[in-house]
Design an enzyme around this catalytic site. Structure first.
Site, mmCIF file in Angstrom:
data_model
loop_
_atom_site.group_PDB
_atom_site.id
_atom_site.type_symbol
_atom_site.label_atom_id
_atom_site.label_comp_id
_atom_site.label_asym_id
_atom_site.label_seq_id
_atom_site.Cartn_x
_atom_site.Cartn_y
_atom_site.Cartn_z
ATOM 1 N N ARG A 71 1.292 -0.921 0.589
ATOM 2 C CA ARG A 71 -0.489 0.073 -0.202
ATOM 3 C C ARG A 71 0.526 1.686 -0.042
ATOM 4 N NH1 ARG A 71 -1.956 1.082 4.456
ATOM 5 N NH2 ARG A 71 -0.895 0.014 6.130
ATOM 6 N N TYR A 212 -0.898 -3.279 -6.517
ATOM 7 C CA TYR A 212 -1.057 -4.600 -5.837
ATOM 8 C C TYR A 212 -1.694 -4.102 -4.623
ATOM 9 C CZ TYR A 212 2.397 -7.556 -3.011
ATOM 10 O OH TYR A 212 2.656 -7.975 -1.849
ATOM 11 N N GLY A 214 -3.813 -3.641 -1.167
ATOM 12 C CA GLY A 214 -4.768 -3.112 -0.352
ATOM 13 C C GLY A 214 -4.986 -1.531 -2.134
ATOM 14 N N LYS A 221 -9.457 -2.205 1.961
ATOM 15 C CA LYS A 221 -8.783 -1.010 2.878
ATOM 16 C C LYS A 221 -9.796 0.439 1.796
ATOM 17 C CE LYS A 221 -6.098 -3.959 5.247
ATOM 18 N NZ LYS A 221 -6.330 -3.768 6.659
ATOM 19 N N HIS A 241 -11.111 -1.889 12.133
ATOM 20 C CA HIS A 241 -10.115 -2.824 11.747
ATOM 21 C C HIS A 241 -9.707 -3.490 12.311
ATOM 22 C CE1 HIS A 241 -5.264 -2.610 10.372
ATOM 23 N NE2 HIS A 241 -6.022 -3.367 9.529
ATOM 24 N N SER A 263 -1.757 -2.582 11.639
ATOM 25 C CA SER A 263 -0.662 -3.244 10.705
ATOM 26 C C SER A 263 0.693 -4.299 10.959
ATOM 27 C CB SER A 263 -0.742 -2.894 9.296
ATOM 28 O OG SER A 263 -1.959 -1.666 8.549
ATOM 29 N N CYS A 265 0.618 -6.404 12.933
ATOM 30 C CA CYS A 265 0.909 -7.107 14.412
ATOM 31 C C CYS A 265 0.085 -8.296 15.134
ATOM 32 C CB CYS A 265 0.201 -5.517 15.597
ATOM 33 S SG CYS A 265 1.088 -4.122 15.732
ATOM 34 N N LYS A 267 -2.238 -9.932 13.852
ATOM 35 C CA LYS A 267 -4.052 -9.534 13.504
ATOM 36 C C LYS A 267 -4.686 -11.536 13.477
ATOM 37 C CE LYS A 267 -6.652 -6.410 11.503
ATOM 38 N NZ LYS A 267 -5.761 -5.675 11.459
ATOM 39 N N ASN A 269 -2.703 -13.904 13.136
ATOM 40 C CA ASN A 269 -2.042 -15.126 13.887
ATOM 41 C C ASN A 269 -3.413 -15.444 15.700
ATOM 42 O OD1 ASN A 269 -0.145 -15.246 12.639
ATOM 43 N ND2 ASN A 269 1.696 -14.767 13.623
ATOM 44 N N ASP A 288 -9.344 -9.352 9.699
ATOM 45 C CA ASP A 288 -8.421 -8.259 9.067
ATOM 46 C C ASP A 288 -9.992 -6.892 9.455
ATOM 47 O OD1 ASP A 288 -6.843 -6.379 8.748
ATOM 48 O OD2 ASP A 288 -7.981 -6.555 6.396
ATOM 49 N N ASN A 378 6.603 -8.082 2.510
ATOM 50 C CA ASN A 378 5.294 -8.214 2.474
ATOM 51 C C ASN A 378 4.432 -9.126 1.417
ATOM 52 O OD1 ASN A 378 2.718 -6.781 3.106
ATOM 53 N ND2 ASN A 378 2.656 -5.855 1.006
ATOM 54 N N ARG A 380 2.560 -11.911 0.020
ATOM 55 C CA ARG A 380 0.790 -12.306 0.259
ATOM 56 C C ARG A 380 0.772 -13.914 0.356
ATOM 57 N NH1 ARG A 380 -1.499 -8.746 4.060
ATOM 58 N NH2 ARG A 380 0.360 -7.052 4.207
ATOM 59 N N ARG A 411 2.642 -2.373 20.262
ATOM 60 C CA ARG A 411 3.541 -3.247 20.551
ATOM 61 C C ARG A 411 4.379 -2.116 21.206
ATOM 62 N NH1 ARG A 411 5.981 -7.209 16.923
ATOM 63 N NH2 ARG A 411 5.399 -7.973 14.866
ATOM 64 N N PHE A 505 1.418 -16.327 21.371
ATOM 65 C CA PHE A 505 0.850 -17.298 20.652
ATOM 66 C C PHE A 505 -0.294 -18.067 21.290
ATOM 67 C CE2 PHE A 505 5.438 -17.696 19.592
ATOM 68 C CZ PHE A 505 5.483 -16.710 17.798
ATOM 69 N N GLY A 506 -0.001 -19.086 21.567
ATOM 70 C CA GLY A 506 -1.139 -19.914 22.270
ATOM 71 C C GLY A 506 -1.525 -19.518 23.450
ATOM 72 N N ASN A 508 -1.763 -16.366 24.495
ATOM 73 C CA ASN A 508 -2.354 -15.385 24.319
ATOM 74 C C ASN A 508 -3.675 -15.527 25.077
ATOM 75 O OD1 ASN A 508 -0.548 -14.166 24.009
ATOM 76 N ND2 ASN A 508 -0.886 -13.621 21.540
HETATM 77 O O1 O2Y Z 1 0.282 -3.887 1.062
HETATM 78 C C1 O2Y Z 1 -1.063 -4.757 1.199
HETATM 79 O O2 O2Y Z 1 -1.435 -3.868 0.079
HETATM 80 C C2 O2Y Z 1 -1.470 -5.422 1.927
HETATM 81 S S1 O2Y Z 1 -2.612 -4.339 3.524
HETATM 82 C C3 O2Y Z 1 -3.114 -5.660 4.451
HETATM 83 C C4 O2Y Z 1 -3.563 -6.466 3.971
HETATM 84 C C5 O2Y Z 1 -4.164 -7.429 4.489
HETATM 85 C C6 O2Y Z 1 -5.019 -6.838 6.094
HETATM 86 N N1 O2Y Z 1 -4.302 -5.876 5.979
HETATM 87 C C7 O2Y Z 1 -3.379 -5.258 5.572
HETATM 88 C C8 O2Y Z 1 -2.928 -3.763 6.614
HETATM 89 O O3 O2Y Z 1 -2.294 -3.037 5.587
HETATM 90 O O4 O2Y Z 1 -3.721 -3.378 7.937
HETATM 91 MN MN MN Z 2 -5.212 -4.159 8.163
#
Ligand code: O2Y
Ligand code: MN
Length: 596
Positions: A71, A212, A214, A221, A241, A263, A265, A267, A269, A288, A378, A380, A411, A505-506, A508
């Site tokens: 993004r 690409y 988002g 988004k 979000h 983003s 962090c 989510k 998982n 998300d 990044n 995916r 964080r 992880f688990g 949490n």
């Molecule tokens: O870099 C991108 O275009 C993806 S960004 C993204 C994708 C899935 C879930 N969350 C995000 C984010 O940036 O929060």
């Molecule tokens: Mn996101």
């Protein structure tokens, strides 16, 4: 179906305007069928844009241009009629000037290409919380990704013909095939021509120059957060979000939790986590985005508006997220900017396999000695949510699921405890408005400097963030509302020597168990100056090998640390000027007074 079959004049006129301007060779209306998906994938294999993988089954690999990998927030604009409505956290452009610039940029931008019309639903088609969109694109990659991430089909056009509103989403990679220009595997435009723009008053998105994530999959988004946040403000609901998870206790009692983290962090998982504590179960509703409306019983009901996961591949493994790995391994997935193995599979950093030789995301031979990352950080995977082994059976329930708790987090190496429950809704809004992560300090003077990301919405709120805080406060005042409790969690606290205090992880799930019990008003909390923290012995650490001093640091109030953070919160709030709700400053003053 063809454009000439469409009778809704708003839709037809809009489509025809872009067809005339972009001058594509062909126009195809997407029907969301498997046959069309397979045909587009095969076409991209033939053109060299896709590689068909040997494993997982029915999956493809692609590599983007090296300049089009994420993004682009610097090129993302809110084109509200008045600049002040975009607020200090968004880039703004005058809508008339932006549209005039697009008249030039889009002129002939699809020459030699096919223009695809993607009718899609964000959320189950029949849900009262769902919304519809039409994306125009010249990228077959976008079409097949949208087929995984949203519900695509001509049934949406029927809904629009019957009067349902829709969000207009226009996209071009900005790489016409005119004259002698040859196509490339990943067409895109140079950065100064990339624009990701939102016209909130018109419920419209126009994106140019990037293929690409988002920037191009406009349901995610751009629609589900930036435009939907404006719709939610105007219509009295919430577009957030947030992941949504279903938590089942050993007694079989169920609660749904929605959680906002910035983003990257973890989510995804958390949404698919395998609890380490016996008898507890976590199932996934979404990873998300959450759209929430009040039900007749006063509870907030949430849907996941998406139909797939667009997850970060590097770091995903059987240790960090076994259920994401199992989802991917069921096939039907698209991998973007990962590395590939010599036996037709995919690989990324921290993958469970340890291959000796690969082809990296830049198409170069790679070995562990190469000294560069094999996958882009990044990179995916796009994979259908329905094939996640822990997807909750009710994940597509049109009425949504009732939310009992909101979690916020960032964080934070220092100061912020493992879990802290807000004193009340308004205090919870203050916790969301002050969500922050530590910057990775380049020099010592910067240590402890915070990057604020209110509600994890900083890049995604389609209007003035001060007004967004107001909207949260207004939600809290709705008559008859049975509001979720609000918690702030921090899995990332470190000791003085830098080690993580909490295993994550688990484990949490131990925090989720405490949250679950608090939602049942269990007397397991002690009131402190910053909120309700777990009373001694109430956080389940049975079977966990954690030093008593680490546990103490995780669950105590660092008064001096909090006092040091206050000036940074004041600086953060000052950005919102007179649109900062007075309640936020009152909360800050109250915190200062409680800290003494
Ligand atoms: O870099 C991108 O275009 C993806 S960004 C993204 C994708 C899935 C879930 N969350 C995000 C984010 O940036 O929060
Ligand atoms: Mn996101």
């Amino acid at each position: 179906m063809q454009v000439s079959d469409i009778t809704n004049s708003n839709l037809k006129t809009w489509l025809q305007k872009w067809i005339d301007l972009c001058e594509p060779t062909d126009v195809v209306i997407c029907d969301g069928s498997k046959a069309q998906y397979d045909q587009l994938c095969n076409m991209m294999v033939k053109s060299g844009a896709f590689i068909k993988l040997d494993k997982p089954a029915n999956s493809y690999h692609t590599r983007s241009d090296k300049t089009d990998v994420a993004r682009v927030e610097d090129r993302t604009y809110i084109c509200s009629a008045r600049q002040e409505d975009a607020g200090p956290t968004n880039h703004w452009k005058d809508p008339k000037e932006m549209r005039a610039e697009f008249d030039v940029l889009f002129k002939g931008s699809m020459k030699g290409r096919t223009l695809y019309v993607i009718p899609f639903s964000m959320g189950p088609i029949e849900s009262p919380i769902s919304k519809y969109g039409i994306e125009i694109t010249d990228s077959p990659y976008v079409v097949v990704n949208m087929c995984i991430m949203t519900r695509v089909g001509t049934a949406i056009i029927k809904k629009i013909e019957a009067g349902a509103p829709f969000v207009k989403c226009m996209h071009s990679v900005g790489y016409p095939l005119d004259g002698d220009t040859a196509d490339v595997p990943w067409p895109s435009a140079p950065v100064e021509k990339k624009y990701i723009t939102h016209f909130p008053e018109d419920r419209e998105i126009i994106s140019f120059g990037s293929g690409y994530g988002g920037n191009a999959l406009l349901g995610k988004k751009c629609f589900a957060l930036r435009i939907a946040s404006v719709q939610a403000r105007d219509e009295g609901w919430m577009a957030e979000h947030m992941l949504i998870l279903k938590l089942t206790s050993p007694k079989g009692e169920v609660k749904y939790v929605a959680a906002a983290f910035p983003s990257a962090c973890g989510k995804t998982n958390l949404a698919m986590m395998e609890p380490s504590i016996p008898g507890w179960k976590v199932e996934t509703i979404g990873d998300d985005i959450a759209w929430m409306k009040f039900g007749p019983d006063g509870q907030l009901y949430a849907i996941n508006p998406e139909a797939g996961f667009f997850g970060v591949a590097p770091g995903t493994s059987m240790k960090s997220n076994p259920n994401a790995m199992r989802t991917i391994n069921r096939g039907n997935s698209i991998f973007t900017n990962t590395a590939i193995t010599l036996d037709g599979g995919v690989w990324w950093e921290d993958h469970d396999d340890k291959p000796a030789q690969l082809v990296d995301w830049r198409r170069r031979p790679w070995t562990p000695a190469s000294g560069v990352k094999a996958a882009h950080p990044n990179a995916r995977f796009t994979t259908p949510a329905g094939q996640c082994p822990v997807i909750a059976p009710e994940w597509e329930d049109p009425k949504g699921v009732p939310i009992s708790a909101f979690l916020f987090g960032g964080r934070r190496k220092t100061v912020v405890p493992l879990v802290n429950e807000a004193l009340d809704w308004e205090h919870g809004v203050f916790l969301g408005a002050t969500m922050a992560s530590e910057t990775t300090a380049a020099n010592l003077a910067e240590v402890g400097k915070l990057r604020f990301d209110p509600f994890a919405m900083l890049p995604f709120c389609g209007y003035h963030m001060g007004d967004y805080f107001k909207h949260w406060l207004k939600i809290g005042k709705k008559a008859g509302a049975k509001l979720p409790k609000i918690f702030y969690v921090n899995w990332f606290r470190r000791g003085e020597d830098g080690h993580f205090l909490w295993p994550g992880f688990g484990d949490n799930s131990r925090v989720l168990e405490w949250v679950f019990n608090r939602c049942n008003d269990a007397p397991t909390a002690r009131k402190t100056p910053i909120g309700y923290l777990p009373a001694e012995g109430t956080l389940n650490v049975k079977g966990l090998d954690i030093p008593a001093s680490d546990l103490k640091d995780l669950l105590e109030v660092d008064v001096q640390g909090w006092k040091a953070v206050v000036p940074q919160i004041e600086e953060h709030f000052a950005k919102f000027g007179d649109r900062l709700p007075k309640e936020m400053m009152q909360q800050l003053e109250a915190l200062k007074a409680r800290l003494g």
